[in-house]
Every structure is written in C-alpha cells, then in structure tokens.
Design an enzyme around this catalytic site. Structure first.
Site, PDB file in Angstrom:
ATOM      1  N   LYS A  98       0.821  -1.224   0.095  1.00  0.00           N
ATOM      2  CA  LYS A  98      -0.022  -0.182  -0.086  1.00  0.00           C
ATOM      3  C   LYS A  98       0.952   1.301   0.070  1.00  0.00           C
ATOM      4  O   LYS A  98       0.574   2.049  -0.628  1.00  0.00           O
ATOM      5  CB  LYS A  98      -0.764   0.059   1.247  1.00  0.00           C
ATOM      6  CG  LYS A  98      -2.218  -0.183   0.964  1.00  0.00           C
ATOM      7  CD  LYS A  98      -3.070  -0.126   2.374  1.00  0.00           C
ATOM      8  CE  LYS A  98      -4.291   0.173   2.394  1.00  0.00           C
ATOM      9  NZ  LYS A  98      -5.061   0.359   3.576  1.00  0.00           N
ATOM     10  N   PHE A 145     -16.442  12.328  10.463  1.00  0.00           N
ATOM     11  CA  PHE A 145     -17.922  12.027   9.755  1.00  0.00           C
ATOM     12  C   PHE A 145     -17.967  12.171   8.281  1.00  0.00           C
ATOM     13  O   PHE A 145     -18.876  12.471   7.653  1.00  0.00           O
ATOM     14  CB  PHE A 145     -18.852  13.191  10.077  1.00  0.00           C
ATOM     15  CG  PHE A 145     -18.720  13.380  11.723  1.00  0.00           C
ATOM     16  CD1 PHE A 145     -19.782  12.573  12.472  1.00  0.00           C
ATOM     17  CD2 PHE A 145     -18.030  14.279  12.317  1.00  0.00           C
ATOM     18  CE1 PHE A 145     -19.703  12.509  14.116  1.00  0.00           C
ATOM     19  CE2 PHE A 145     -17.994  14.377  13.809  1.00  0.00           C
ATOM     20  CZ  PHE A 145     -18.785  13.690  14.697  1.00  0.00           C
ATOM     21  N   LEU A 146     -16.818  11.650   7.788  1.00  0.00           N
ATOM     22  CA  LEU A 146     -16.749  11.406   6.172  1.00  0.00           C
ATOM     23  C   LEU A 146     -17.577  10.159   5.701  1.00  0.00           C
ATOM     24  O   LEU A 146     -17.519   9.247   6.519  1.00  0.00           O
ATOM     25  CB  LEU A 146     -15.506  11.437   5.705  1.00  0.00           C
ATOM     26  CG  LEU A 146     -14.338  10.689   5.932  1.00  0.00           C
ATOM     27  CD1 LEU A 146     -14.517   9.224   5.061  1.00  0.00           C
ATOM     28  CD2 LEU A 146     -13.116  10.989   6.030  1.00  0.00           C
ATOM     29  N   LYS A 171     -20.191  10.315  17.758  1.00  0.00           N
ATOM     30  CA  LYS A 171     -19.865   9.560  16.712  1.00  0.00           C
ATOM     31  C   LYS A 171     -20.863   8.351  16.421  1.00  0.00           C
ATOM     32  O   LYS A 171     -21.708   8.108  15.618  1.00  0.00           O
ATOM     33  CB  LYS A 171     -18.731   8.932  16.624  1.00  0.00           C
ATOM     34  CG  LYS A 171     -18.308   8.044  15.296  1.00  0.00           C
ATOM     35  CD  LYS A 171     -18.398   8.737  14.167  1.00  0.00           C
ATOM     36  CE  LYS A 171     -18.166   7.426  13.336  1.00  0.00           C
ATOM     37  NZ  LYS A 171     -17.960   8.034  11.974  1.00  0.00           N
ATOM     38  N   CYS A 186     -19.960   0.948   8.339  1.00  0.00           N
ATOM     39  CA  CYS A 186     -20.079   1.695   9.391  1.00  0.00           C
ATOM     40  C   CYS A 186     -21.577   1.551  10.305  1.00  0.00           C
ATOM     41  O   CYS A 186     -21.660   1.096  11.106  1.00  0.00           O
ATOM     42  CB  CYS A 186     -20.036   3.224   9.083  1.00  0.00           C
ATOM     43  SG  CYS A 186     -18.520   3.540   8.282  1.00  0.00           S
TER      44      CYS A 186
HETATM   45  C1  UGA Z   1     -21.603   6.754   7.344  1.00  0.00           C
HETATM   46  C2  UGA Z   1     -21.973   8.054   7.603  1.00  0.00           C
HETATM   47  O1  UGA Z   1     -22.878   8.828   6.635  1.00  0.00           O
HETATM   48  C3  UGA Z   1     -20.894   9.156   7.749  1.00  0.00           C
HETATM   49  O2  UGA Z   1     -21.113  10.419   8.250  1.00  0.00           O
HETATM   50  C4  UGA Z   1     -19.877   8.307   8.668  1.00  0.00           C
HETATM   51  O3  UGA Z   1     -18.582   9.259   8.732  1.00  0.00           O
HETATM   52  C5  UGA Z   1     -19.333   6.970   8.040  1.00  0.00           C
HETATM   53  O4  UGA Z   1     -20.486   6.244   8.050  1.00  0.00           O
HETATM   54  C6  UGA Z   1     -18.393   6.379   9.073  1.00  0.00           C
HETATM   55  O5  UGA Z   1     -18.662   6.204  10.015  1.00  0.00           O
HETATM   56  O6  UGA Z   1     -17.040   6.186   8.937  1.00  0.00           O
HETATM   57  P1  UGA Z   1     -21.141   5.717   4.735  1.00  0.00           P
HETATM   58  O7  UGA Z   1     -20.983   4.466   5.207  1.00  0.00           O
HETATM   59  O8  UGA Z   1     -19.943   6.037   3.657  1.00  0.00           O
HETATM   60  O9  UGA Z   1     -20.983   6.832   5.905  1.00  0.00           O
HETATM   61  O10 UGA Z   1     -22.196   5.832   3.794  1.00  0.00           O
HETATM   62  P2  UGA Z   1     -23.862   6.557   3.884  1.00  0.00           P
HETATM   63  O11 UGA Z   1     -23.802   7.404   2.878  1.00  0.00           O
HETATM   64  O12 UGA Z   1     -24.049   6.914   5.205  1.00  0.00           O
HETATM   65  O13 UGA Z   1     -24.708   5.240   3.500  1.00  0.00           O
HETATM   66  C7  UGA Z   1     -24.882   4.156   4.360  1.00  0.00           C
HETATM   67  C8  UGA Z   1     -25.930   3.353   3.751  1.00  0.00           C
HETATM   68  O14 UGA Z   1     -27.221   3.865   4.014  1.00  0.00           O
HETATM   69  C9  UGA Z   1     -25.804   2.756   2.523  1.00  0.00           C
HETATM   70  O15 UGA Z   1     -25.959   1.529   2.080  1.00  0.00           O
HETATM   71  C10 UGA Z   1     -26.989   3.623   1.609  1.00  0.00           C
HETATM   72  O16 UGA Z   1     -27.448   2.906   0.628  1.00  0.00           O
HETATM   73  C11 UGA Z   1     -28.124   3.588   2.745  1.00  0.00           C
HETATM   74  N1  UGA Z   1     -28.908   4.746   2.875  1.00  0.00           N
HETATM   75  C12 UGA Z   1     -28.522   5.984   2.789  1.00  0.00           C
HETATM   76  C13 UGA Z   1     -30.367   4.519   2.461  1.00  0.00           C
HETATM   77  O17 UGA Z   1     -30.607   3.343   2.547  1.00  0.00           O
HETATM   78  N2  UGA Z   1     -31.290   5.575   2.540  1.00  0.00           N
HETATM   79  C14 UGA Z   1     -30.682   6.863   2.412  1.00  0.00           C
HETATM   80  O18 UGA Z   1     -31.695   7.709   2.508  1.00  0.00           O
HETATM   81  C15 UGA Z   1     -29.413   7.010   2.728  1.00  0.00           C
END
Ligand code: UGA
Length: 440
Positions: free
Chosen positions: A35, A154-155, A206, A262
C-alpha cells in the site's frame, strides 16, 4: 504542524491528505508495504473520487509522506492521529486490536511528550482506557508524556474529500485545555465550527450520529413496507415528511437497507455496549432488526412471480453498498447473490466499479458483465441493488431485451409512471406494483 497518521484506510488517508492540503506536514503510516509503495507512486489504494489527485498534489508539494517505518514517523510528530479499522467481533462488539497495537508502537517510539488523537470509531470510554494504558506502557520515567484526545470523523465514502474539507462540524473531545488548543490550531485553517467536549461525549457523538441515521433509514423502510400494504406511495409520503425542516429530507430514501462498513457495525457496537452497561437500546435494536429483514424484500417479491430460480437467468444491476464506491462490505447485494446461487440461478452482474471486489468474493460462480445491456439480454428477471446514476438514467426500453421485462428495484431508480409507460413488470420499495404479481 508535524502530524503522523496511523492507518491509510478511508479515515487515515483522507484525513492525512486533507491536513497536508491545508499546510501541515503529514507522515502516513501503514504496516502494508504494498500500500505504501502504491501511495509513493501517487496511486490511491482506495476508490474515492478526487483523492488520488489531492494525494499527488500534496506529495509533490513535499507535505505528504508515506512510510512503513512507524518509529521514525511517530518520533518526528508533534501529534499522532489514529485512523485504523475497528471492525466487528462475532458478538457485535468492536475489535480494538489494531488500535492497541498502534498505541504500543507509539509508546515504544516517542522520545518527547506527544498528543495522540483517536479518529477511529471506538466504544465510549476507550480513550480513557488508552490514556491509562499509555501511562502503564510509558512507566514512571515518561509519565504523562501522552495526552489522548478523541476526534471522530464524519466522512462518507464517495464524498470523503468534500465531507472533510467542508465539514459541518469538527468534534474535539479532550481532558485538558492544552490538547484542545493544539487540535484547534490544527483545524483552524479549515474554517469549520469546532465543538469542544469531553472524550466520552465525543465518542458518543460519533455512535449516536451514525445510529440516528441508521434508525432514520430503518424507520422510513418500515413506513415504506406499510405503504405497500395500505396503498400509500412512499415517495409522496417522504416528500411530505421531508418538507418539515425538523425532519429533513436527507437519509429518507427507502430501499433494501443500509450497508457499508459503518452503520451495520456501529449500530451493533452501541447496542452491545449498552447491554454491557445494563441498558437495552430498544430503538437501535429495532433499527438493526428492520434492516436485517429489509435486505430480502426483492427476493420475497420475486418469489411471487418466479417460484423456482434454478436454471433461470437473473440479471443484477449494482453490487456495492451504495454508488460512488467499490466497497462491498455489508452490501445488501451479497446475501441476495448468495441466495440466488444457492437456489441454482444463472446470475449475471454488472456494476460500474464493484466487479473486481465482487469477483474476490464469488470467483467464477457469477458471470461478470461489461455493460447493463450485456447482463439484461435474455434474462428472466432483473434485480437492482445499487442506485448508480448510469442505471437511473438508462433507457428503459433495454429491459425489453429480457425474456420477460421483470424488474425488482431495491433502490427506486425509476418512477412508477416511467416503469408503467415503458411496459415493465416493476416492483419497487413502498410504491404501487406495476404489472402485478403472477403467483401472488
Ligand atoms: C456513514 C455516515 O454517513 C458518515 O457520516 C460516517 O462518517 C461514516 O458512516 C463512518 O462512520 O465512517 P457511509 O457508510 O460511507 O457513511 O455511507 P452512507 O452514505 O451514510 O450510507 C450508508 C448506507 O445507508 C448505504 O447502504 C446507503 O445506501 C444507505 N442509505 C443512505 C439508505 O438506504 N437511505 C438513505 O436515505 C441514505
């Protein structure tokens, strides 16, 4: 400031790159030599839009360095940030092995007082325990050399750069003014609101944030399922709910459940942690249970039309847990693909970026298509597991190259009206079924 970042996954690499972008000198550390070699060549080991260009720019400016030699990096750094993975143990608790290993390496390396900042998602109380562990490791001669601070990230994958460079808040959990001042100095160039609190509260922010969003999704999925049963339309319902700014329209999209590295992990970890503390988090338990069941909604609907999958050609569009990433961790597609294969279906999958990772999981048991058109040709049914833009914008006439235009859409990519006009048999989440079930 000179900062070392332990771990070059999503959290560590994006954090390190963004800190270098705003002027700090950053040493990214990882134990995986391949990596580090890749990063030194200016290649990103993770799929994240825009990240590679930022890595190259910061590296060429001499502010971003990559190494496996943790001792050298930790010795030079004024601040060490930890962004290693804290995956799920079999019982749902968080696995902190990588975190503790990094702490031992830090204790063995530093030659002066250092601030250690935990960015990894960790159970409440972990930062306190790490502080005590450092005292034990460092002994009387180097007592109080390490100050531990919590600084959760929170990314989201796919928008990680924007989420870091234009964050809505930075949360800093410290037990001393000095640590808070150092972190404030690091983050001031970002010009974002900084919320200061104690370490346990920061750790809780978090989990509570991720779990609240997971709960919001499970709630909307629950309501969507009820909409199907009582003849309401979830799109209309969420547009009405989302217009209330107290509710908000984000994270209100129904589907086949949340996945990724997450939400599934963090809901289980907080639930487990609460049980350990003698308290049952009923809301989070419900979010987890609804999500588990939701993943199989498409199969349930399809069985009403196709009682036997054996020998049927099944087209699958999308495999990643969401668009904008090649990540398959906890993706709802995985248990569904497994089930289709177990039942003898001939499964053809297309995903714009997820196929190499999918092949690592399923090998030659799946057929990997080069395009939407190639997997649809002659198929008996199509399942949509991810709402990639390419699917949402596709010409619905393509579904007529299937043996039957039966589409089970787990992410509501098309409007009911468009599906009707295109002459599809169409099942989506929380909306009227188009074309009707054959064996219902
Ligand atoms: C999530 C959080 O949104 C971030 O703020 C956090 O920092 C991150 O976890 C972490 O803890 O590292 P992430 O896992 O990248 O981010 O993805 P999201 O965009 O939150 O989506 C998560 C899941 O929820 C996906 O499977 C998505 O399809 C689903 N989702 C999201 C829904 O089913 N409906 C929605 O309205 C939004």
């Amino acid at each position: 400031m000179k900062i070392a970042v332990a771990g070059t996954g999503y959290v560590g690499l994006v954090t390190g790159t963004c800190l270098a972008k705003i002027g700090h000198t950053v040493f990214c550390v990882d134990k995986e030599a391949s990596k580090i070699a890749q990063l030194r060549r200016g290649e990103s080991p993770i799929y994240e839009p825009g990240l590679e260009a930022e890595i190259v720019e910061a590296k060429d400016a001499g502010r971003l360095h990559f190494t496996t030699d943790y001792a050298v990096a930790y010795r030079q750094a004024e601040v060490i940030m930890i962004g290693v993975a804290t995956p799920e143990n079999t019982d749902g608790s968080a696995n902190l092995q990588a975190l503790y290993q990094v702490c031992e390496q830090i204790a063995a390396s530093i030659t002066s007082p250092t601030l250690v900042v935990v960015k990894s998602t960790v159970p409440i109380g972990t930062n306190d325990r790490l502080a005590a562990y450092f005292d034990q490791l460092l002994g009387d001669s180097r007592k109080n050399w390490v100050e531990v601070a919590s600084n959760p990230e929170f990314l989201s994958q796919g928008t990680a750069l924007r989420d870091t460079l234009q964050a809505e808040r930075i949360v800093i959990g410290t037990e001393s003014q000095e640590a808070a001042d150092i972190l404030t100095e690091i983050y001031t160039p970002f010009d974002q609101p900084i919320l200061k609190m104690n370490r346990r509260s920061a750790e809780m922010v978090k989990y509570a944030s991720n779990d609240f969003l997971a709960l919001k999704i499970s709630f909307v999925n629950d309501i969507a399922n009820l909409c199907e049963a009582v003849g309401a339309d979830i799109d209309e319902v969420t547009s009405g709910m989302g217009a209330d700014s107290r509710i908000g329209s984000r994270f209100l999209a129904p589907g086949i459940g949340y996945g990724g590295s997450c939400f599934p992990k963090d809901t289980k970890a907080l639930h487990w942690l609460a049980e350990e503390a003698g308290y049952t988090l009923k809301t989070i338990r419900a979010a987890i249970d609804v999500n588990e069941k939701q993943r199989f909604k498409l199969m349930q609907a399809a069985r009403k039309d196709i009682p036997l999958f054996a020998g049927k050609k099944i087209a699958v569009l999308g495999a990643t847990f969401k668009p904008g990433t090649d990540d398959l961790r906890e993706a709802p597609s995985i248990p569904n693909l497994q089930m289709l294969l177990n039942e003898g279906a001939d499964v053809h999958v297309y995903d714009p970026v997820g196929l190499p990772n999918l092949e690592n999981v399923f090998g030659s048991r799946l057929h990997y298509g080069e395009s939407v058109a190639s997997v649809l040709q002659g198929a008996d049914a199509c399942f949509i597991f991810t709402e990639w833009a390419a699917f949402k914008e596709m010409d619905l006439a393509l579904f007529h190259t299937m043996r039957e235009p039966r589409v089970y859409d787990g992410r509501n990519c098309f409007s009911v009206k468009a599906a009707e006009q295109a002459g599809l048999q169409y099942y989506s989440i929380g909306r009227a079924r188009v074309g009707g079930a054959v064996f219902a």
